[in-house]
Design a protein around this motif. Structure first.
Motif, PDB file in Angstrom:
ATOM      1  N   GLU A  68      -6.156  16.249  96.341  1.00 41.79           N
ATOM      2  CA  GLU A  68      -5.079  15.714  95.494  1.00 41.79           C
ATOM      3  C   GLU A  68      -5.293  16.104  94.032  1.00 41.79           C
ATOM      4  O   GLU A  68      -4.342  16.384  93.311  1.00 41.79           O
ATOM      5  N   TYR A 120      -5.882   9.205  94.057  1.00 43.30           N
ATOM      6  CA  TYR A 120      -5.139  10.248  93.335  1.00 43.30           C
ATOM      7  C   TYR A 120      -5.592  10.308  91.868  1.00 43.30           C
ATOM      8  O   TYR A 120      -5.761  11.384  91.298  1.00 43.30           O
ATOM      9  N   HIS A 142      -1.099  15.437 104.279  1.00 42.37           N
ATOM     10  CA  HIS A 142      -1.422  15.156 102.877  1.00 42.37           C
ATOM     11  C   HIS A 142      -0.139  15.138 102.085  1.00 42.37           C
ATOM     12  O   HIS A 142       0.547  16.141 101.972  1.00 42.37           O
TER      13      HIS A 142
END
Lengths: 96, 275
Positions: B173, B238, A50
């Motif tokens: 995220e 995101y 990630h």
């Protein structure tokens, strides 16, 4: 000269998997062969992870050139000394 | 916090590349910097590790990179990164994981224009940072907060990487950049995570994300949505994640530390995207 020189020379452009005597496995498309080395364009395999939003831009559907990337053309394939090859297998084009 | 020293590996690279054929330098680069990492990636080849780190921001070898690498070693980012991580470990009650710090690709335009040259990648149980020689302290903080948030979330979630879904990635995220906002301030949130219009992000969610929440990372569509390839808006995943978690944080009873332990579906239900 290594027996693999002729084999690799004849199959430039083919995907291969090479095992070297240190037990490592290398996969890629044969780009070039010199009297001492074969150079592969690696085939990427995702390792997950990630990130921070950055990911190196890819070409469409391909790795986009391991060597050509960043303008260092002709500088970046994965070199394997022919004398260290223990086994070489050709891979089908569609395996990845 | 265990920061694994990389300066010897970088010095090996500098020594070996100057005695190697130019066309073998990428392999030398991989051997010196990724060879010592093979034990941390038991199922991957040296090539896979090398490509993976380069894809996430590791510098690409160049005949004239000696100065960059020498300066990087002299900068010794270890102590400052350790200090930031120690604070975060206490703050979030997070795990101690091995951390690796490498020079970033200062020649990459995308990296320098959108990320101030910094990058990182987190896996359950290991963390990588890629830094340029001129990183600002605040940017370094933002990066470390972002990536260590991933480590805490992954630890609490307890899922295998291959089982993570698109919703998990979006939440992951969102938690990370909202941690940056909460701990540092809005101006340090990455420009890629922000979007000028909340309404538009809501539309993005309904149109592209909602039908794909269960998508696994192995599906190419997963990363196309996260990064915004092709016809998707840039950094789609995101941006949606950032708004999703920002809207959860509007509930006064929710705090980031506690949110690390909630399931992604629970967080979705708290968010502006709840149906």
């Amino acid at each position: 000269m290594s027996k693999y020189y002729g084999v690799c020379q004849k199959h430039i452009g083919r995907p291969v998997r090479i095992r070297t005597r240190d037990g490592r496995v290398h996969a890629g498309i044969i780009k070039r062969v010199s009297p001492s080395h074969v150079f592969l364009e690696p085939i990427p395999k995702g390792l997950g992870g990630h990130g921070y939003g950055y990911r190196r831009p890819y070409g469409y559907g391909s790795y986009g050139g391991y060597g050509g990337y960043g303008g260092y053309g002709g500088y970046g394939n994965w070199g394997i000394a022919l004398g260290t090859i223990a086994a070489l297998a050709f891979l089908p084009f569609f395996f990845w | 916090m265990t920061i694994i020293p990389t300066s010897n590996w970088l010095n090996d690279y500098l020594t070996m590349k100057n005695t190697s054929d130019r066309e073998l330098i990428p392999r030398v680069h991989a051997e010196c910097l990724c060879g010592p990492l093979e034990a941390y990636f038991p199922d991957a080849t040296l090539q896979d590790i090398h490509i993976h780190l380069v894809d996430h921001g590791l510098f690409w070898p160049h005949p004239t990179d000696d100065k960059q690498i020498e300066t990087f070693i002299a900068r010794n980012y270890t102590s400052i990164v350790r200090k930031i991580l120690e604070k975060l470990t206490q703050h979030w009650d997070g795990p101690d994981v091995p951390v690796f710090i490498f020079p970033s690709n200062e020649k990459n335009r995308l990296l320098s224009e959108h990320f101030e040259g910094v990058s990182g990648v987190s896996h359950p149980g290991k963390l990588f940072f890629f830094l340029p020689n001129n990183v600002s302290l605040k940017k370094l903080h933002a990066l470390v907060i972002h990536e260590y948030s991933h480590i805490c979330r992954l630890d609490k979630l307890g899922k295998k990487e291959e089982d993570l879904t698109l919703l998990d990635a979006i939440v992951l995220e969102g938690l990370a950049e909202n941690a940056v906002r909460t701990l540092l301030g809005n101006e340090y949130v990455g420009s890629w995570a922000k979007h000028p219009s909340k309404q538009e992000v809501e539309l993005f969610f309904r149109k592209w994300i909602k039908p794909c929440l269960d998508l696994k990372k192995t599906d190419p569509l997963h990363d196309q949505i996260m990064y915004g390839d092709g016809h998707f808006p840039k950094w789609l995943g995101y941006k949606v994640g950032y708004q999703l978690i920002a809207s959860c944080l509007e509930h006064p009873e929710l705090q980031l530390k506690q949110m690390h332990s909630l399931s992604s579906l629970q967080l979705l239900d708290y968010s502006m995207f709840a149906s």
